[in-house]
Each structure stands twice: as C-alpha cells, then as structure tokens.
Design a protein around this motif. Structure first.
Motif, PDB file in Angstrom:
ATOM      1  N   TYR A 116       3.873 -11.569  -8.159  1.00 17.12           N
ATOM      2  CA  TYR A 116       5.100 -11.560  -8.957  1.00 17.12           C
ATOM      3  C   TYR A 116       4.905 -11.964 -10.415  1.00 17.12           C
ATOM      4  O   TYR A 116       5.881 -12.219 -11.117  1.00 17.12           O
ATOM      5  CB  TYR A 116       6.145 -12.468  -8.291  1.00 17.12           C
ATOM      6  CG  TYR A 116       6.520 -11.985  -6.912  1.00 17.12           C
ATOM      7  CD1 TYR A 116       7.093 -10.731  -6.738  1.00 17.12           C
ATOM      8  CD2 TYR A 116       6.258 -12.750  -5.785  1.00 17.12           C
ATOM      9  CE1 TYR A 116       7.420 -10.262  -5.476  1.00 17.12           C
ATOM     10  CE2 TYR A 116       6.587 -12.291  -4.516  1.00 17.12           C
ATOM     11  CZ  TYR A 116       7.155 -11.042  -4.367  1.00 17.12           C
ATOM     12  OH  TYR A 116       7.476 -10.571  -3.118  1.00 17.12           O
ATOM     13  N   GLY A 117       3.662 -12.015 -10.863  1.00 15.56           N
ATOM     14  CA  GLY A 117       3.436 -12.353 -12.268  1.00 15.56           C
ATOM     15  C   GLY A 117       4.045 -11.338 -13.212  1.00 15.56           C
ATOM     16  O   GLY A 117       4.665 -11.695 -14.227  1.00 15.56           O
ATOM     17  N   ASP A 118       3.895 -10.055 -12.898  1.00 15.89           N
ATOM     18  CA  ASP A 118       4.383  -8.995 -13.779  1.00 15.89           C
ATOM     19  C   ASP A 118       5.901  -8.952 -13.807  1.00 15.89           C
ATOM     20  O   ASP A 118       6.536  -9.082 -14.862  1.00 15.89           O
ATOM     21  CB  ASP A 118       3.808  -7.652 -13.307  1.00 15.89           C
ATOM     22  CG  ASP A 118       4.135  -6.513 -14.271  1.00 15.89           C
ATOM     23  OD1 ASP A 118       4.805  -6.759 -15.293  1.00 15.89           O
ATOM     24  OD2 ASP A 118       3.719  -5.370 -13.998  1.00 15.89           O
ATOM     25  N   ILE A 119       6.526  -8.809 -12.651  1.00 17.06           N
ATOM     26  CA  ILE A 119       7.991  -8.727 -12.622  1.00 17.06           C
ATOM     27  C   ILE A 119       8.618 -10.051 -13.047  1.00 17.06           C
ATOM     28  O   ILE A 119       9.723 -10.080 -13.600  1.00 17.06           O
ATOM     29  CB  ILE A 119       8.479  -8.305 -11.213  1.00 17.06           C
ATOM     30  CG1 ILE A 119       9.919  -7.807 -11.285  1.00 17.06           C
ATOM     31  CG2 ILE A 119       8.330  -9.436 -10.201  1.00 17.06           C
ATOM     32  CD1 ILE A 119      10.394  -7.154  -9.996  1.00 17.06           C
ATOM     33  N   GLY A 120       7.884 -11.145 -12.831  1.00 16.45           N
ATOM     34  CA  GLY A 120       8.412 -12.459 -13.197  1.00 16.45           C
ATOM     35  C   GLY A 120       8.478 -12.694 -14.692  1.00 16.45           C
ATOM     36  O   GLY A 120       9.259 -13.530 -15.160  1.00 16.45           O
ATOM     37  N   THR A 121       7.675 -11.979 -15.466  1.00 18.82           N
ATOM     38  CA  THR A 121       7.713 -12.135 -16.923  1.00 18.82           C
ATOM     39  C   THR A 121       8.562 -11.056 -17.605  1.00 18.82           C
ATOM     40  O   THR A 121       8.674 -11.050 -18.828  1.00 18.82           O
ATOM     41  CB  THR A 121       6.289 -12.106 -17.503  1.00 18.82           C
ATOM     42  OG1 THR A 121       5.607 -10.934 -17.045  1.00 18.82           O
ATOM     43  CG2 THR A 121       5.500 -13.337 -17.070  1.00 18.82           C
ATOM     44  N   SER A 122       9.172 -10.176 -16.821  1.00 21.31           N
ATOM     45  CA  SER A 122      10.037  -9.145 -17.403  1.00 21.31           C
ATOM     46  C   SER A 122      11.241  -9.701 -18.163  1.00 21.31           C
ATOM     47  O   SER A 122      11.707  -9.063 -19.109  1.00 21.31           O
ATOM     48  CB  SER A 122      10.518  -8.185 -16.307  1.00 21.31           C
ATOM     49  OG  SER A 122       9.436  -7.454 -15.759  1.00 21.31           O
ATOM     50  N   MET A 159      19.656   3.304 -21.850  1.00 24.05           N
ATOM     51  CA  MET A 159      19.886   2.039 -21.153  1.00 24.05           C
ATOM     52  C   MET A 159      19.170   2.017 -19.803  1.00 24.05           C
ATOM     53  O   MET A 159      18.571   1.004 -19.409  1.00 24.05           O
ATOM     54  CB  MET A 159      21.382   1.817 -20.962  1.00 24.05           C
ATOM     55  CG  MET A 159      21.727   0.498 -20.283  1.00 24.05           C
ATOM     56  SD  MET A 159      23.495   0.387 -19.994  1.00 24.05           S
ATOM     57  CE  MET A 159      23.599  -1.186 -19.157  1.00 24.05           C
ATOM     58  N   LEU A 160      19.233   3.139 -19.064  1.00 25.01           N
ATOM     59  CA  LEU A 160      18.537   3.217 -17.782  1.00 25.01           C
ATOM     60  C   LEU A 160      17.039   3.007 -17.960  1.00 25.01           C
ATOM     61  O   LEU A 160      16.401   2.280 -17.190  1.00 25.01           O
ATOM     62  CB  LEU A 160      18.793   4.571 -17.121  1.00 25.01           C
ATOM     63  CG  LEU A 160      20.139   4.759 -16.424  1.00 25.01           C
ATOM     64  CD1 LEU A 160      20.382   6.230 -16.126  1.00 25.01           C
ATOM     65  CD2 LEU A 160      20.200   3.939 -15.145  1.00 25.01           C
ATOM     66  N   GLY A 161      16.475   3.646 -18.984  1.00 29.71           N
ATOM     67  CA  GLY A 161      15.046   3.505 -19.234  1.00 29.71           C
ATOM     68  C   GLY A 161      14.665   2.082 -19.590  1.00 29.71           C
ATOM     69  O   GLY A 161      13.619   1.573 -19.158  1.00 29.71           O
ATOM     70  N   ALA A 162      15.529   1.406 -20.358  1.00 26.55           N
ATOM     71  CA  ALA A 162      15.241   0.019 -20.747  1.00 26.55           C
ATOM     72  C   ALA A 162      15.444  -0.931 -19.573  1.00 26.55           C
ATOM     73  O   ALA A 162      14.649  -1.854 -19.356  1.00 26.55           O
ATOM     74  CB  ALA A 162      16.124  -0.387 -21.920  1.00 26.55           C
ATOM     75  N   ALA A 163      16.509  -0.711 -18.793  1.00 27.74           N
ATOM     76  CA  ALA A 163      16.775  -1.586 -17.647  1.00 27.74           C
ATOM     77  C   ALA A 163      15.671  -1.483 -16.597  1.00 27.74           C
ATOM     78  O   ALA A 163      15.422  -2.441 -15.852  1.00 27.74           O
ATOM     79  CB  ALA A 163      18.125  -1.234 -17.024  1.00 27.74           C
ATOM     80  N   PHE A 164      15.004  -0.342 -16.547  1.00 31.99           N
ATOM     81  CA  PHE A 164      13.928  -0.160 -15.575  1.00 31.99           C
ATOM     82  C   PHE A 164      12.793  -1.148 -15.809  1.00 31.99           C
ATOM     83  O   PHE A 164      12.043  -1.473 -14.881  1.00 31.99           O
ATOM     84  CB  PHE A 164      13.396   1.278 -15.660  1.00 31.99           C
ATOM     85  CG  PHE A 164      12.324   1.594 -14.653  1.00 31.99           C
ATOM     86  CD1 PHE A 164      12.654   1.840 -13.334  1.00 31.99           C
ATOM     87  CD2 PHE A 164      10.988   1.633 -15.021  1.00 31.99           C
ATOM     88  CE1 PHE A 164      11.671   2.121 -12.398  1.00 31.99           C
ATOM     89  CE2 PHE A 164       9.999   1.915 -14.099  1.00 31.99           C
ATOM     90  CZ  PHE A 164      10.355   2.159 -12.777  1.00 31.99           C
ATOM     91  N   LEU A 165      12.669  -1.667 -17.043  1.00 36.18           N
ATOM     92  CA  LEU A 165      11.619  -2.648 -17.336  1.00 36.18           C
ATOM     93  C   LEU A 165      11.762  -3.887 -16.464  1.00 36.18           C
ATOM     94  O   LEU A 165      10.782  -4.607 -16.240  1.00 36.18           O
ATOM     95  CB  LEU A 165      11.677  -3.053 -18.817  1.00 36.18           C
ATOM     96  CG  LEU A 165      11.432  -1.934 -19.842  1.00 36.18           C
ATOM     97  CD1 LEU A 165      11.622  -2.473 -21.250  1.00 36.18           C
ATOM     98  CD2 LEU A 165      10.052  -1.342 -19.676  1.00 36.18           C
ATOM     99  N   ALA A 166      12.976  -4.145 -15.964  1.00 37.85           N
ATOM    100  CA  ALA A 166      13.199  -5.332 -15.137  1.00 37.85           C
ATOM    101  C   ALA A 166      12.571  -5.207 -13.757  1.00 37.85           C
ATOM    102  O   ALA A 166      12.375  -6.225 -13.073  1.00 37.85           O
ATOM    103  CB  ALA A 166      14.699  -5.595 -14.993  1.00 37.85           C
ATOM    104  N   VAL A 167      12.258  -3.983 -13.321  1.00 32.10           N
ATOM    105  CA  VAL A 167      11.678  -3.807 -11.980  1.00 32.10           C
ATOM    106  C   VAL A 167      10.205  -3.422 -12.039  1.00 32.10           C
ATOM    107  O   VAL A 167       9.563  -3.298 -10.994  1.00 32.10           O
ATOM    108  CB  VAL A 167      12.461  -2.758 -11.149  1.00 32.10           C
ATOM    109  CG1 VAL A 167      13.905  -3.191 -10.985  1.00 32.10           C
ATOM    110  CG2 VAL A 167      12.379  -1.377 -11.774  1.00 32.10           C
ATOM    111  N   THR A 168       9.656  -3.228 -13.241  1.00 37.34           N
ATOM    112  CA  THR A 168       8.220  -2.960 -13.312  1.00 37.34           C
ATOM    113  C   THR A 168       7.461  -4.183 -12.810  1.00 37.34           C
ATOM    114  O   THR A 168       7.762  -5.310 -13.169  1.00 37.34           O
ATOM    115  CB  THR A 168       7.790  -2.654 -14.760  1.00 37.34           C
ATOM    116  OG1 THR A 168       8.180  -3.735 -15.608  1.00 37.34           O
ATOM    117  CG2 THR A 168       8.415  -1.366 -15.255  1.00 37.34           C
TER     118      THR A 168
END
Length: 634
Positions: A27-33, A227-236
C-alpha cells in the motif's frame, strides 16, 4: 471468479508481521496518492476557476466510490481469488491461461500479446510512480518557504538517485522500517482528515454517489473526463494488491486494506474536501494545508519517507516481474543478484535498476512538477487494470464459472476500467505518451525475444539428430571412451543436443557417462524438490534428466541433479568429475527465411549476445564448464 482456498495454501489467520509488512510493500503507492490525487481532481473539476462546493463534493464522492468499486470490490474481493498456487500478477494470469506456449495467430497468441503489453505497462508505471511521489512530497517545502521552489527538483533528484544507488546493497535494512513507517503514515492521514471534517462536516454528504454523478452529468464532457482522469490517481497502486499476493497472501492484504488503509484514505480525502469547502484558496496544496503550521516540516519528512517506501516497492516489483518474465521466456536472461541468502524474492537486477533510474530521472527533468507529472500518470495503470479484468474473466471461464455471471461481473468492472482509460487517454499529449513509450519499447523487446527464441528452436529441430540415428551412428563407428562424466544442457526433451553431436563429430570420443539435461520452467510458482527431476534412460551410459522449476525459482542445474541423487533417481557417482557442456550459439539473420524482418532479427541477435551466459544463468561453476560453438540461421 474465485479459486478454492486450498489452491493458494494461504487461507489461514493473518499474522501481525504480515499485516504490518503489507502496509509498506502493498500500500505504499496508493497510500501516498493523497499528496496529489485530490488536488488534481478538484483542479480538473474547477477548470481553472476557484473550486465550488459542488465540484469539491463531487470529487470526494468520485474518489470514494472509485476506491470502493475498483480497489475494494474488484481487486480485494474478486481478483485476489485468481491466484496461481498463491502467486498473483499479470504473469501469473498468463501462466494460468497457458498462453506461454501459444502459437502465433491463435487466440492464445493474441492473449499472450495482450498480457505482455500489460506486463510492459508496469515498467512505465514504475518510472512515473517514484518521480511523482517523491516530487509531490518535497513540494511541501513551497507551502511555508516559497523561495525554496527552485530546490524542489534538485532535492527530488538527489533522493531518487540515492534510492537507486542503494539497491545493490539489498533492501532488507529498509524493509524493516517499511511497515511501521506506513502504519504511522496512515494514522497521520486519518488524524489530519478528522481535523478537517470537524471544520466542515457537510462534506459527509459526498458519501452519496449521486453527488459525483450529478457533477459529471452537468459539468460538460470535457471537464467530466478531465476530472475522471485526475480522480483515477487515487486508485493507482491498487493493482499492487494482486501483484504482491505471493508475498503476503490474500488474508493479510484484505485485512490491512479494510481494517486500516481504506478507512484512513477515505477519512483523509473527506478531510481535504472539508478544507476546500472552508478555504477554497487551499487548492494549491490541500494536503499540507490540512496540517497545522507547526507540523509542516515533520510532515514533509514523513511524506518523503513514505514516498521513498512507495518507490522502493515499485522498484522491487519491477525486479520480480523481470525475473518471472525471464523464467517464462519473455525476456532474455540478465544478471539477477540475490541480496538475501535466506529470503526468497530479495533480488537486485542491475540492468533494470539503471534503466528504471534513467527513466525516472528523465521524468523529473522533463515534467519538473507533480502537477505536470499527473498528466503522464494514470494511463498506463488504467490500461493495465483493464487488461487484468479481461484476463481474469478468461481465467474464471477456464475454471468453469457460469458464463452469464462472469460476463455480468467482469463486464461491469471492465466498463468502469474503460471509462477511466478513456478519461486518461486525453492526457496523452500532456504526458501520457511517456509511460506508454516506455511500455511500448519493453513490449516490443519481449515480443521480439519470444519470436526469436521460437525461430531458433525451429532451426534446432531441423539440425538436431534423432536419438535412434545418433545411437546407430555410435554402433557403426564407436568413439573413444574418455574418463569422467559429462552433462550436456539442451532446451529440448527429445533428440540429441547439437553440441553433443558436434563434440562426437570433431573429437570422435565420448565421456564414460553422459547426462542430457533439460531445465524447464513450469507455469506454477514453485516446484517441490521431490518433483524436481525426471529420469529417462536412453542407454546404460546415456541418461536424459529433465529438471522442472517454478517461475519464481532460480534454475540451478547442480541443485537439480543433487535432488535427483537424493531421491535415488540417479547414482551418486554420476556427479563425480562432472563436466558441463553447453552450446554457444551465434545467430545469423537470413533474409530469405520466413520469420522476422532483417533488422528485427539483428536486434534479437544483439539481445542474445548481451544476455547472461547460459552457464551463469543455470548456476554452473565456471571451472566445470565447456562451451561448444554453433551457428544458427533464422
């Protein structure tokens, strides 16, 4: 799309150490989103204007339901069931589908290409994640000291270069602090979020998914897609759940997610949303503005450490993916260094480390800010998630699940993936080309290597002497008998190796006892020692030995032969005074041959020349090794 728990053998109670370890590695990646995802989502929703309450609430709602649907339901509940004897990831899916041996032009061949593109996308993601994570953490300096802005890029580069430099030392010493630091990170995220929510509790209305839908329907397609494209960064980073399945098992990964990570992220995103409702001018950096002034510098230190951990997890994942791809024949053998003698998976791949370092440093120098990098980030992960959903559906069908159920469930999630992929595709010009370019290069190399190895094997088949013909030749013209034992390595499980035929042809002699050894990688992670060796007698003095390894193992031929002796399948004297003979093949591109274009065959020949030597790859001591040269036209 599930598999019996006994397949993975990891259905037991989650141990505390595994829970803590999963926090750092998975969870390091998604945790730093939260450092950049919410800011970019609201900025896209506001289209350059000050953020409105409906845009803020819509962004929070969209991120919340993306975390629930994509990460919680799709990955944590469904995709984690598609394990290959406990291992996960795109390579495991390819192994489950049996696509490794697919013929070109077949449906399996198409699946293999799609899967290899998915694997290559991980390298593109691996170049962007360290860059945007560390850069966004260091940018916290600009909140209290705008004059330090010009030092953000140099500091980021120094941290990243130091990170890649220490890879050769192994990450055990970093690994010991991974979990505890990320535990502290998620606790801090939750506390920051709670403080923000208390100032504007109306943000809790974002729990209603209609808030997101309402904004998307009325904002116009251009703003909605952005907005959808930017919000997707939260689940990377959610894809790491499946990729790291083999390290921790489904139990600890799920428990860590639902017990801590998801609640902490949700509370924090709601806190950032509440902050923007109360202070719209905080959009420049809502993450750091959410913390009290006295905590900014300690928070910058903690955030930088968390992003280094997230970057380390991505780099280690690239090493593991490379090793698996080599074992399954998708990449040429390269040097793999084991940095921990008693711990599987602790490896260092020098060529991957430095290529990834060059790509990551280039990303920082090209884009310079996390805002600009956000345009490059997401498209590779969205593509990978769509490919994973598609392949997982095929695995479910292969396991006998109801067609209608699979189409309904996986079709629903594939539709979501494609919506986010479409939204991220508008970033192509902004920077999305960068990870796609890297992924395209890697995928092309993978496909070229696999096609080239298939052509070489086809050529070997025509040159390789059948066993019966070879034995008849020995009876007609008996060679001299040399003292000692010899093992001839070959990729085939039938016929006589080219270098064995060449040895007899040129020396008119044979060692007293001969082993024809083939090392095969199976489409499962680990092969038990008792199943390592299969013995096929040819004559009293010539024996074929087939050694089998999992794609997570190193194929040590001496170890495999020792297993055969331990199991009583081979007499111990076979290994005394043993000399290993391998073929050293020189590839000659042939313009009139059916195969690849001349320049592509030249590229394959270049990869073969620069690949790790066969003897080193199979852990054969140099003093026992003899190479016999052979020219092969393709």
């Amino acid at each position: 799309m599930s598999q019996d728990q006994t397949r993975s053998g990891r259905g037991g109670v989650a141990r505390p150490a595994a829970l803590i370890g999963a926090l750092g590695i998975v969870y390091g990646d998604i945790g730093t989103s939260p450092l950049y995802a919410f800011k970019e989502a609201v900025r896209a929703a506001s289209a350059g204007a000050p953020p409105t309450p409906i845009a803020v609430t819509g962004a929070v709602s969209l991120i919340l339901w993306a975390l629930i649907l994509i990460v919680s339901v799709k990955y944590a509940v469904l995709i984690l069931r598609a394990d290959n004897r406990g291992e996960g990831g795109i390579v495991a899916l390819l192994a489950l589908l049996g696509a490794r041996h697919a013929k070109p032009g077949s449906w399996s061949g198409v699946l293999l290409v799609v899967g290899l593109v998915g694997a290559a996308l991980l390298y593109g993601d691996g170049a962007i994640t360290p860059a945007i994570s560390v850069l966004s953490a260091v940018e916290g300096l600009k909140v209290d000291a705008p004059g330090l802005s010009r030092f953000v890029v140099p500091i980021t580069l120094a941290i990243l270069v130091a990170l890649f430099l220490v890879q050769s030392k192994g990450v055990a010493f970093i690994g010991r602090i991974f979990g505890p630091v990320m535990l502290a990170w998620f606790v801090v995220l939750a506390l920051m979020g709670l403080g923000g929510i208390l100032h504007a509790p109306q943000i809790l209305g974002a729990v209603n998914p209609l808030r997101a839908l309402e904004f998307l329907l009325h904002a116009g397609w251009h703003v909605s897609f952005a907005m959808l494209g930017a919000a997707f960064l939260a689940v990377t980073g959610g894809e790491a759940m499946y990729a790291d399945l083999g390290h921790f098992g489904a139990g600890p990964i799920r428990l860590s997610w639902f017990g801590l990570v998801l609640p902490a992220l949700v509370i924090h995103y709601f806190g950032q949303g509440a902050l923007l409702l109360a202070e719209p001018d905080a959009l420049e950096n809502p993450f750091y503005r959410l913390a009290p002034d006295w905590a900014h510098y300690p928070l910058i230190g903690l955030a930088t450490l968390a992003t280094v951990i997230a970057s380390q997890a991505i780099i280690s994942g690239a090493f593991s993916l490379t090793q698996q791809s080599i074992q399954l024949g998708f990449l040429p053998p390269v040097r793999v260094v084991h940095t921990a003698r008693h711990e599987r998976g602790q490896i260092y791949v020098p060529v991957v480390n430095w290529l990834l370092a060059a790509a990551t440093v280039s990303a920082v120098l090209i884009f310079e800010t996390s805002d600009a990098l956000a345009g490059a980030y997401g498209i590779a992960v969205a593509s990978l998630m769509a490919i994973t959903t598609l392949l997982a559906a095929l695995v479910a069908l292969k396991w006998g699940y109801n067609l209608v159920l699979v189409l309904a469930v996986n079709g629903f999630f594939l539709a979501i993936d494609l919506v986010f992929l479409g939204a991220n595709s508008v970033k192509l010009v902004e920077g999305g080309w960068f990870p796609l370019l890297l992924a395209g290069l890697v995928a092309f190399l993978m496909l070229t290597w696999r096609k080239g190895t298939c052509l070489v094997e086809e050529a070997r088949v025509h040159l390789r002497q059948p066993e019966a013909a070879f034995l008849d030749q020995l009876r007609r013209d008996p060679p001299l008998t040399l003292p000692g034992n010899a093992a001839f390595l070959t990729s085939a499980t039938s016929g006589v190796p080219l270098h064995l035929s060449r040895f007899v042809e040129r020396s008119h002699a044979l060692p007293k006892r001969i082993l024809i050894v083939t090392a095969l990688y199976e489409e499962e992670p680990v092969v038990p020692r008792e199943g390592r060796a299969e013995i096929v007698p040819i004559t009293p003095d010539i024996t074929r030995v087939i050694l089998r390894y999992g794609f997570m193992e190193n194929a040590s031929v001496p170890e495999g032969l020792a297993c055969a002796v331990e199991a009583g399948k081979l007499p111990g004297e076979c290994l005394k005074d043993l000399t290993f003979f391998i073929g050293h093949e020189t590839i000659i591109p042939k313009s009139d041959a059916r195969g690849m274009a001349d320049w592509r065959e030249g590229l394959f020949a270049f990869l073969l020349r620069n690949a790790e030597r066969t003897g080193a790859h199979f852990c054969i001591p140099t003093r026992q090794l003899v190479e016999v040269g052979t020219e092969i036209e393709i």
